[in-house]
Design an enzyme around this catalytic site. Structure first.
Site, PDB file in Angstrom:
ATOM      1  N   SER A  42       0.873  -1.185   0.000  1.00 49.62           N
ATOM      2  CA  SER A  42       0.000   0.000   0.000  1.00 49.62           C
ATOM      3  C   SER A  42       0.909   1.234   0.000  1.00 49.62           C
ATOM      4  O   SER A  42       1.095   1.909   0.998  1.00 49.62           O
ATOM      5  CB  SER A  42      -0.950  -0.008   1.198  1.00 49.62           C
ATOM      6  OG  SER A  42      -0.266   0.169   2.405  1.00 49.62           O
ATOM      7  N   HIS A 155      -5.659  -5.768   3.580  1.00 50.78           N
ATOM      8  CA  HIS A 155      -4.838  -6.882   4.066  1.00 50.78           C
ATOM      9  C   HIS A 155      -5.668  -8.060   4.586  1.00 50.78           C
ATOM     10  O   HIS A 155      -5.120  -9.031   5.099  1.00 50.78           O
ATOM     11  CB  HIS A 155      -3.880  -6.416   5.171  1.00 50.78           C
ATOM     12  CG  HIS A 155      -2.762  -5.550   4.674  1.00 50.78           C
ATOM     13  ND1 HIS A 155      -1.743  -5.094   5.471  1.00 50.78           N
ATOM     14  CD2 HIS A 155      -2.506  -5.042   3.435  1.00 50.78           C
ATOM     15  CE1 HIS A 155      -0.909  -4.347   4.754  1.00 50.78           C
ATOM     16  NE2 HIS A 155      -1.365  -4.295   3.525  1.00 50.78           N
ATOM     17  N   GLN A 163      -6.598  -0.932   8.010  1.00 53.46           N
ATOM     18  CA  GLN A 163      -5.563  -1.914   7.657  1.00 53.46           C
ATOM     19  C   GLN A 163      -4.872  -2.598   8.851  1.00 53.46           C
ATOM     20  O   GLN A 163      -4.750  -3.803   8.868  1.00 53.46           O
ATOM     21  CB  GLN A 163      -4.525  -1.201   6.794  1.00 53.46           C
ATOM     22  CG  GLN A 163      -3.433  -2.066   6.222  1.00 53.46           C
ATOM     23  CD  GLN A 163      -2.524  -1.259   5.310  1.00 53.46           C
ATOM     24  OE1 GLN A 163      -2.879  -0.912   4.198  1.00 53.46           O
ATOM     25  NE2 GLN A 163      -1.342  -0.935   5.800  1.00 53.46           N
ATOM     26  N   GLU A 164      -4.411  -1.794   9.829  1.00 49.90           N
ATOM     27  CA  GLU A 164      -3.581  -2.385  10.884  1.00 49.90           C
ATOM     28  C   GLU A 164      -4.036  -1.996  12.284  1.00 49.90           C
ATOM     29  O   GLU A 164      -4.278  -0.822  12.559  1.00 49.90           O
ATOM     30  CB  GLU A 164      -2.110  -1.938  10.720  1.00 49.90           C
ATOM     31  CG  GLU A 164      -1.522  -2.352   9.389  1.00 49.90           C
ATOM     32  CD  GLU A 164      -0.153  -1.727   9.127  1.00 49.90           C
ATOM     33  OE1 GLU A 164       0.515  -1.274  10.086  1.00 49.90           O
ATOM     34  OE2 GLU A 164       0.234  -1.696   7.950  1.00 49.90           O
ATOM     35  N   GLU A 205       2.018  -9.490   7.377  1.00 51.31           N
ATOM     36  CA  GLU A 205       2.882  -8.948   8.432  1.00 51.31           C
ATOM     37  C   GLU A 205       2.795  -9.758   9.724  1.00 51.31           C
ATOM     38  O   GLU A 205       3.238  -9.315  10.783  1.00 51.31           O
ATOM     39  CB  GLU A 205       2.535  -7.469   8.686  1.00 51.31           C
ATOM     40  CG  GLU A 205       2.782  -6.623   7.446  1.00 51.31           C
ATOM     41  CD  GLU A 205       2.614  -5.131   7.672  1.00 51.31           C
ATOM     42  OE1 GLU A 205       2.232  -4.732   8.799  1.00 51.31           O
ATOM     43  OE2 GLU A 205       2.860  -4.369   6.731  1.00 51.31           O
ATOM     44  N   ASP A 242      -3.221   1.878  12.112  1.00 56.28           N
ATOM     45  CA  ASP A 242      -2.892   2.405  10.785  1.00 56.28           C
ATOM     46  C   ASP A 242      -4.053   2.076   9.861  1.00 56.28           C
ATOM     47  O   ASP A 242      -4.094   1.016   9.248  1.00 56.28           O
ATOM     48  CB  ASP A 242      -1.593   1.808  10.223  1.00 56.28           C
ATOM     49  CG  ASP A 242      -1.289   2.350   8.826  1.00 56.28           C
ATOM     50  OD1 ASP A 242      -2.037   3.241   8.352  1.00 56.28           O
ATOM     51  OD2 ASP A 242      -0.322   1.891   8.196  1.00 56.28           O
ATOM     52  N   GLU A 287      -1.869   6.339  12.428  1.00 58.12           N
ATOM     53  CA  GLU A 287      -1.052   6.605  11.236  1.00 58.12           C
ATOM     54  C   GLU A 287      -1.983   6.790  10.040  1.00 58.12           C
ATOM     55  O   GLU A 287      -2.968   6.061   9.895  1.00 58.12           O
ATOM     56  CB  GLU A 287      -0.143   5.387  11.032  1.00 58.12           C
ATOM     57  CG  GLU A 287       0.777   5.453   9.844  1.00 58.12           C
ATOM     58  CD  GLU A 287       1.562   4.141   9.712  1.00 58.12           C
ATOM     59  OE1 GLU A 287       1.923   3.528  10.726  1.00 58.12           O
ATOM     60  OE2 GLU A 287       1.789   3.725   8.563  1.00 58.12           O
ATOM     61  N   ASP A 314       2.589   8.739   6.862  1.00 54.64           N
ATOM     62  CA  ASP A 314       3.328   7.700   6.116  1.00 54.64           C
ATOM     63  C   ASP A 314       3.207   7.980   4.615  1.00 54.64           C
ATOM     64  O   ASP A 314       4.127   8.518   3.993  1.00 54.64           O
ATOM     65  CB  ASP A 314       2.751   6.317   6.485  1.00 54.64           C
ATOM     66  CG  ASP A 314       3.262   5.191   5.602  1.00 54.64           C
ATOM     67  OD1 ASP A 314       4.266   5.394   4.902  1.00 54.64           O
ATOM     68  OD2 ASP A 314       2.657   4.092   5.597  1.00 54.64           O
ATOM     69  N   LYS A 339      10.516   4.882   6.296  1.00 52.40           N
ATOM     70  CA  LYS A 339      10.741   3.652   5.521  1.00 52.40           C
ATOM     71  C   LYS A 339      11.873   3.921   4.532  1.00 52.40           C
ATOM     72  O   LYS A 339      11.727   4.741   3.626  1.00 52.40           O
ATOM     73  CB  LYS A 339       9.474   3.288   4.748  1.00 52.40           C
ATOM     74  CG  LYS A 339       8.294   2.840   5.606  1.00 52.40           C
ATOM     75  CD  LYS A 339       7.021   2.784   4.768  1.00 52.40           C
ATOM     76  CE  LYS A 339       5.895   2.038   5.461  1.00 52.40           C
ATOM     77  NZ  LYS A 339       4.594   2.234   4.774  1.00 52.40           N
ATOM     78  N   HIS A 367       9.195  -1.287   8.887  1.00 51.64           N
ATOM     79  CA  HIS A 367       9.403  -2.321   7.866  1.00 51.64           C
ATOM     80  C   HIS A 367       8.491  -2.035   6.671  1.00 51.64           C
ATOM     81  O   HIS A 367       7.766  -1.040   6.680  1.00 51.64           O
ATOM     82  CB  HIS A 367       9.057  -3.691   8.458  1.00 51.64           C
ATOM     83  CG  HIS A 367       7.595  -3.835   8.771  1.00 51.64           C
ATOM     84  ND1 HIS A 367       6.965  -5.038   8.955  1.00 51.64           N
ATOM     85  CD2 HIS A 367       6.612  -2.900   8.921  1.00 51.64           C
ATOM     86  CE1 HIS A 367       5.681  -4.850   9.195  1.00 51.64           C
ATOM     87  NE2 HIS A 367       5.450  -3.557   9.192  1.00 51.64           N
ATOM     88  N   ARG A 368       8.458  -2.918   5.672  1.00 50.95           N
ATOM     89  CA  ARG A 368       7.444  -2.915   4.619  1.00 50.95           C
ATOM     90  C   ARG A 368       6.671  -4.234   4.724  1.00 50.95           C
ATOM     91  O   ARG A 368       7.122  -5.173   5.369  1.00 50.95           O
ATOM     92  CB  ARG A 368       8.072  -2.815   3.217  1.00 50.95           C
ATOM     93  CG  ARG A 368       8.861  -1.573   2.909  1.00 50.95           C
ATOM     94  CD  ARG A 368       8.162  -0.269   3.204  1.00 50.95           C
ATOM     95  NE  ARG A 368       6.907  -0.032   2.542  1.00 50.95           N
ATOM     96  CZ  ARG A 368       6.676   0.912   1.624  1.00 50.95           C
ATOM     97  NH1 ARG A 368       7.679   1.688   1.232  1.00 50.95           N
ATOM     98  NH2 ARG A 368       5.471   1.111   1.132  1.00 50.95           N
ATOM     99  N   SER A 369       5.526  -4.291   4.052  1.00 49.81           N
ATOM    100  CA  SER A 369       4.760  -5.542   4.129  1.00 49.81           C
ATOM    101  C   SER A 369       5.492  -6.685   3.427  1.00 49.81           C
ATOM    102  O   SER A 369       5.318  -7.846   3.768  1.00 49.81           O
ATOM    103  CB  SER A 369       3.357  -5.344   3.579  1.00 49.81           C
ATOM    104  OG  SER A 369       3.392  -4.709   2.328  1.00 49.81           O
ATOM    105  N   LYS A 390       7.781  -0.008  13.999  1.00 51.92           N
ATOM    106  CA  LYS A 390       6.761  -1.010  13.697  1.00 51.92           C
ATOM    107  C   LYS A 390       7.356  -1.994  12.708  1.00 51.92           C
ATOM    108  O   LYS A 390       7.918  -1.604  11.685  1.00 51.92           O
ATOM    109  CB  LYS A 390       5.446  -0.388  13.212  1.00 51.92           C
ATOM    110  CG  LYS A 390       5.402   0.156  11.811  1.00 51.92           C
ATOM    111  CD  LYS A 390       3.931   0.340  11.375  1.00 51.92           C
ATOM    112  CE  LYS A 390       3.811   0.605   9.902  1.00 51.92           C
ATOM    113  NZ  LYS A 390       2.404   0.725   9.452  1.00 51.92           N
TER     114      LYS A 390
HETATM  115  P1  PGA Z   1       3.243  -1.310   2.926  1.00 57.17           P
HETATM  116  O1  PGA Z   1       2.252  -1.057   4.136  1.00 57.17           O
HETATM  117  O2  PGA Z   1       4.592  -1.710   3.405  1.00 57.17           O
HETATM  118  O3  PGA Z   1       2.519  -2.395   2.173  1.00 57.17           O
HETATM  119  O4  PGA Z   1       3.280  -0.028   2.124  1.00 57.17           O
HETATM  120  C1  PGA Z   1       2.583  -0.673   5.404  1.00 57.17           C
HETATM  121  C2  PGA Z   1       1.967   0.643   5.815  1.00 57.17           C
HETATM  122  O5  PGA Z   1       1.007   1.160   5.220  1.00 57.17           O
HETATM  123  O6  PGA Z   1       2.454   1.220   6.793  1.00 57.17           O
HETATM  124 ZN    ZN Z   2       1.081   3.042   6.780  1.00 57.51          ZN
END
Ligand code: PGA
Ligand code: ZN
Length: 434
Positions: A42, A155, A163-164, A205, A242, A287, A314, A339, A367-369, A390
């Site tokens: 994303s 996700h 999402q999170e 994740e 998030d 986030e 982000d 990131k 991190h990234r997904s 995270k």
């Molecule tokens: P991504 O997602 O690593 O797939 O971009 C993580 C986020 O949105 O923080």
């Molecule tokens: Zn994010």
């Protein structure tokens, strides 16, 4: 002086089975080190370009052979003989060599692989761990982790728009105890889900991705799990969301497609968060609470809730120093997600962290997904000393690799190790009350 003698890139797979790069840098004295590049799903629109081959006959077009060849050919030739200990000069050269504003020609994946591999080789050359090589003698703060234990949005196949859903053990006396609290809560959550008849398979994740029925159900389930594990929500463990709302933003409105099908104006979206915080004071950070393109929404969100919780940018900031500086001027957010591959060099990443520090913003390393077993971000988090990271749930090897790396660092630092949990939490509350 140790010089860059050789760069060698290899196309490997990330945690989703998609190609990515491993880059090995060898110095003139024979010291070498490898870095592996992560990949997001994303992504923010203004991220540096991840170069993919587009050849549908290989990995559905996702191959990275061109990026690999750029490292082994043009980049290697251009930086051969460069001082491995001068990261700034190297990274500047990499940006100039690429020549585009977003690293589209050589690829941010190629450039980051080189930037990080050389940083790792330089640390090895000094016989220092990466966190000490980057952060110096004073690098001893282990960050409070945000564990992504429940997933919705794009996700998960559920009626959850966000999402999170993360937990952060800020009340733990030390990192290792925080990790234990999170792992115990994760297991308790599995039991809670199982009892309710939900699926307990994990997503990209490492968090659970059950078919939940509303946006608040994940919060209720997590609060139940925290208590079941013997911890106090809002004290031992706090919540972080998030919602990745750039994914919900359509024609100026937020569409809750998966839950109640409602459409919310930016003002209504901010009111929604306000209501949620009133009901769940355990939430201490959100986030991407509004979309990357919703500039006015971000200002409104920051004005309304910036004194109450951490608001992390982000997708809007994409770890880009220029964009971040402008965002600060415009009164957007009070923290940034960091990131490395959103921008593509270590130097620019460190610059963003420095901007955050100078402006009283928080900085959360991420991190990234799509990940690998590379643990550089754990060392970067300790070196930066900003106190939060995270990097997924307490499952899946590529996430655990980072959390285990902190255990090693904590052990290595011994009595010098400090845990950021209470420090960031208290500093935050003081700032808010001031
Ligand atoms: P991504 O997602 O690593 O797939 O971009 C993580 C986020 O949105 O923080
Ligand atoms: Zn994010």
């Amino acid at each position: 002086m140790s010089e860059i003698a050789k760069l060698e890139a290899l196309e490997i797979l990330d945690s989703r089975g998609n190609p990515t790069l491993a880059v090995t840098a060898t110095l003139s004295n024979g010291v070498k080190a490898t870095a592996k590049v992560p990949s997001g799903a994303s992504t923010g629109k203004r991220e540096a370009v991840e170069l993919r081959d587009g050849d549908k006959a290989r990995y559905g077009g996702k191959g990275v052979l061109n990026a690999r060849d750029h490292v082994n050919g043009e980049i290697q030739k251009a930086v051969h003989g460069f001082d491995a200990n001068n990261q700034k000069v190297l990274d500047k050269k990499l940006c100039e060599l690429d020549g585009t504003p977003n690293k589209a020609r050589l690829g941010a994946n190629a450039i980051l692989g080189v930037s990080l591999a050389v940083a790792r080789a330089s640390a090895a050359d000094h016989e220092l761990p990466l966190y000490a090589s980057l952060g110096g003698e004073s690098a001893n703060l282990i960050p409070a982790p945000w564990f992504n234990v429940l997933n919705g949005g794009s996700h998960a196949d559920s009626n959850v728009d966000f999402q999170e859903f993360m937990i952060s053990p800020v009340g733990a006396p030390r990192y290792s105890e925080g990790l234990r609290a999170a792992a115990e809560t994760f297991h308790a959550l599995k039991t809670v889900l199982h009892k309710k008849g939900y699926n307990t398979g994990v997503g990209d994740e490492g968090g659970f991705a059950p078919q939940l029925t509303s946006n608040e159900e994940p919060i209720e389930l997590i609060l139940e799990a925290i208590q079941k594990a013997g911890y106090k929500p809002g004290k031992d463990i706090v919540l972080v969301l998030d919602p990745a709302t750039s994914e919900l933003f359509e024609d100026g409105a937020y569409v809750f497609e998966k839950s109640d099908k409602s459409r919310k104006s930016p003002e209504q979206m901010v009111d929604f968060w306000k209501g949620l915080l009133d009901r769940y004071p355990e939430i201490w950070a959100i986030e991407d609470g509004v979309a990357e393109d919703d500039h006015a929404g971000w200002q409104h969100l920051t004005k309304t809730l910036g004194g109450r919780i951490q608001l992390i940018g982000d997708d809007n900031f994409v770890t880009n120093p220029t964009i971040f500086r402008q965002g600060i001027k415009d009164g957007i957010a009070n923290a940034i997600l960091i990131k490395l591959n959103q921008i593509g060099t270590l130097t620019e990443t460190l610059e963003c962290i420095q901007i955050a520090r100078e402006n009283g913003y928080g900085a959360v390393i991420s991190h990234r997904s799509g990940e690998t077993d590379d643990t550089s971000i754990a060392d970067l988090a300790v070196a930066a000393g900003m106190g939060q990271i995270k990097t997924g749930s307490t499952s899946r090897g590529e996430r655990i690799a980072k959390y285990n790396r902190f255990l090693e660092i904590e052990h290595e630092l011994g009595a010098k190790a400090r845990y950021a949990g209470a420090i960031v939490y208290e500093r935050w509350h003081k700032t808010v009350k001031a």
